[in-house]
Motif scaffolding. Sequence first.
Motif, PDB file in Angstrom:
ATOM      1  N   VAL A   1       0.795  -1.027  -0.175  1.00 38.33           N
ATOM      2  CA  VAL A   1      -0.189   0.004  -0.032  1.00 38.33           C
ATOM      3  C   VAL A   1       0.819   1.205   0.075  1.00 38.33           C
ATOM      4  CG1 VAL A   1      -1.763   1.356   1.417  1.00 38.33           C
ATOM      5  CG2 VAL A   1      -2.092  -1.129   1.264  1.00 38.33           C
ATOM      6  N   ASP A   2       0.603   2.079  -0.855  1.00 39.97           N
ATOM      7  CA  ASP A   2       1.283   3.416  -0.861  1.00 39.97           C
ATOM      8  C   ASP A   2       0.594   4.352   0.084  1.00 39.97           C
ATOM      9  OD1 ASP A   2       2.056   6.041  -1.423  1.00 39.97           O
ATOM     10  OD2 ASP A   2       1.924   5.670  -3.451  1.00 39.97           O
ATOM     11  N   THR A   3       1.178   4.567   1.231  1.00 43.75           N
ATOM     12  CA  THR A   3       0.661   5.499   2.242  1.00 43.75           C
ATOM     13  C   THR A   3      -0.074   6.862   2.088  1.00 43.75           C
ATOM     14  OG1 THR A   3       2.846   6.172   2.936  1.00 43.75           O
ATOM     15  CG2 THR A   3       2.077   4.037   3.911  1.00 43.75           C
ATOM     16  N   LYS A   4       0.371   7.254   0.850  1.00 41.35           N
ATOM     17  CA  LYS A   4       0.179   8.534   0.400  1.00 41.35           C
ATOM     18  C   LYS A   4      -1.145   8.391  -0.454  1.00 41.35           C
ATOM     19  CE  LYS A   4       4.750  10.854   0.943  1.00 41.35           C
ATOM     20  NZ  LYS A   4       5.588  11.538   0.125  1.00 41.35           N
ATOM     21  N   ARG A   5      -1.782   7.383  -0.690  1.00 48.95           N
ATOM     22  CA  ARG A   5      -2.730   7.308  -1.573  1.00 48.95           C
ATOM     23  C   ARG A   5      -3.796   6.227  -1.002  1.00 48.95           C
ATOM     24  NH1 ARG A   5      -0.869   6.083  -7.690  1.00 48.95           N
ATOM     25  NH2 ARG A   5       0.216   4.299  -6.681  1.00 48.95           N
ATOM     26  N   ILE A   6      -4.330   6.385   0.293  1.00 50.44           N
ATOM     27  CA  ILE A   6      -5.113   5.738   0.823  1.00 50.44           C
ATOM     28  C   ILE A   6      -6.612   6.550   0.653  1.00 50.44           C
ATOM     29  CG2 ILE A   6      -6.016   4.949   2.966  1.00 50.44           C
ATOM     30  CD1 ILE A   6      -2.946   4.250   3.942  1.00 50.44           C
ATOM     31  N   GLY A   7      -7.597   6.265   0.375  1.00 44.41           N
ATOM     32  CA  GLY A   7      -8.752   6.831   0.175  1.00 44.41           C
ATOM     33  C   GLY A   7     -10.018   6.183   0.895  1.00 44.41           C
ATOM     34  N   LEU A   8     -11.064   6.636   1.105  1.00 40.50           N
ATOM     35  CA  LEU A   8     -12.414   6.331   1.763  1.00 40.50           C
ATOM     36  C   LEU A   8     -13.515   6.653   0.627  1.00 40.50           C
ATOM     37  CD1 LEU A   8     -12.018   8.138   5.427  1.00 40.50           C
ATOM     38  CD2 LEU A   8     -12.267   5.488   4.554  1.00 40.50           C
ATOM     39  N   TRP A   9     -14.265   5.655   0.925  1.00 36.69           N
ATOM     40  CA  TRP A   9     -15.755   5.747  -0.068  1.00 36.69           C
ATOM     41  C   TRP A   9     -16.745   5.066   0.809  1.00 36.69           C
ATOM     42  CZ3 TRP A   9     -19.065   2.581  -2.598  1.00 36.69           C
ATOM     43  CH2 TRP A   9     -18.716   1.400  -2.817  1.00 36.69           C
ATOM     44  N   GLY A  10     -17.668   5.606   0.741  1.00 39.20           N
ATOM     45  CA  GLY A  10     -19.019   4.957   1.337  1.00 39.20           C
ATOM     46  C   GLY A  10     -20.194   5.692   0.991  1.00 39.20           C
ATOM     47  N   GLY A  11     -21.496   5.170   1.340  1.00 44.44           N
ATOM     48  CA  GLY A  11     -22.819   5.502   1.252  1.00 44.44           C
ATOM     49  C   GLY A  11     -23.384   5.631   2.628  1.00 44.44           C
ATOM     50  N   SER A  12     -24.290   6.564   2.558  1.00 45.24           N
ATOM     51  CA  SER A  12     -25.169   6.985   3.733  1.00 45.24           C
ATOM     52  C   SER A  12     -24.538   6.741   4.884  1.00 45.24           C
ATOM     53  CB  SER A  12     -26.376   5.762   3.596  1.00 45.24           C
ATOM     54  OG  SER A  12     -27.316   5.870   4.645  1.00 45.24           O
ATOM     55  N   TYR A  13     -24.577   6.052   5.805  1.00 49.03           N
ATOM     56  CA  TYR A  13     -23.617   5.909   7.254  1.00 49.03           C
ATOM     57  C   TYR A  13     -22.066   5.700   6.763  1.00 49.03           C
ATOM     58  CZ  TYR A  13     -23.612   5.331  12.183  1.00 49.03           C
ATOM     59  OH  TYR A  13     -23.627   5.326  13.470  1.00 49.03           O
ATOM     60  N   GLY A  14     -21.994   5.240   5.663  1.00 46.79           N
ATOM     61  CA  GLY A  14     -20.436   5.252   5.117  1.00 46.79           C
ATOM     62  C   GLY A  14     -19.924   6.561   4.717  1.00 46.79           C
ATOM     63  N   GLY A  15     -21.012   7.185   3.986  1.00 47.58           N
ATOM     64  CA  GLY A  15     -20.731   8.321   3.538  1.00 47.58           C
ATOM     65  C   GLY A  15     -20.303   9.373   4.622  1.00 47.58           C
ATOM     66  N   ASN A  16     -21.394   9.238   5.877  1.00 49.91           N
ATOM     67  CA  ASN A  16     -20.887   9.928   7.330  1.00 49.91           C
ATOM     68  C   ASN A  16     -19.479   9.832   7.540  1.00 49.91           C
ATOM     69  OD1 ASN A  16     -20.798   9.254  10.301  1.00 49.91           O
ATOM     70  ND2 ASN A  16     -21.830  11.154   9.952  1.00 49.91           N
ATOM     71  N   LEU A  17     -19.247   8.534   7.678  1.00 48.22           N
ATOM     72  CA  LEU A  17     -17.670   8.079   7.979  1.00 48.22           C
ATOM     73  C   LEU A  17     -16.509   8.409   7.136  1.00 48.22           C
ATOM     74  CD1 LEU A  17     -18.663   4.612   9.755  1.00 48.22           C
ATOM     75  CD2 LEU A  17     -17.893   6.746  10.794  1.00 48.22           C
ATOM     76  N   THR A  18     -17.000   8.402   5.783  1.00 60.15           N
ATOM     77  CA  THR A  18     -15.965   9.011   4.809  1.00 60.15           C
ATOM     78  C   THR A  18     -15.669  10.515   5.145  1.00 60.15           C
ATOM     79  OG1 THR A  18     -16.493   7.498   3.059  1.00 60.15           O
ATOM     80  CG2 THR A  18     -15.593   9.642   2.490  1.00 60.15           C
TER      81      THR A  18
END
Length: 215
Positions: free
Chosen positions: A73-90
């Motif tokens: 894993v490239d530590t400078k390219r960690i992303g988040l995605w999610g919808g609804s509750y996952g959008g909140n946590l993103t």
Amino acid sequence: MLLGWHYMRYYFNTYAMNQFLANRGYVALAINYRSGIGYGRAFREAPGRAGRGASEYQDVLAAGKYLQTRTDVDTKRIGLWGGSYGGNLTALGLGRNSDVFAAGVDTHGVHDWPTDNWDGKNIPPDMHKLAHDSSPVSFVDTWKSPVLFIHGDDDRNVIFSQTVDLVARLRARGVHIEQLIFPDEVHDFLLYSSWRRALQANSDFFDRQFSWPQK
């Protein structure tokens, strides 16, 4: 959450998205954060969850820090995605830990618990403040990472103004913002074409932010 495909359309679409990302070379990690079902009442009703302190965000941050330890894993390219509750946590991840999460896609996420759930109700002032302080809108000042917002403007679960408000706040701070808005779409997109466009936009956004080879 279940392993593999899910009986609910919302989740089997998101599982497919994770598989798509993994097949394209991304490391995809799905998080079964506290307050989900299937692990007993104590897990489901974890102390301090949601508007009572967002304790489930600890699981998201722990996942991000775990990814930082992996050699693939490239530590400078960690992303988040999610919808609804996952959008909140993103949104929480991008606001609280832009040092860990470099970009994110927030699909119809809750951005301010009191506005989304408590307007017009007799909520004590201290609980109202705690809920607001547990929400992404409280972390705009530390939000640095680019974000794509996806939302249907006829959402009956998470009102569309949640995204409108957060976008305005972030623009004032100079954060890079992209948007994909679906006119007349509801929370769990009714049209297959909306799901396809949303998930494709998700992948394309990460490709651009992380300089991933284009398809």
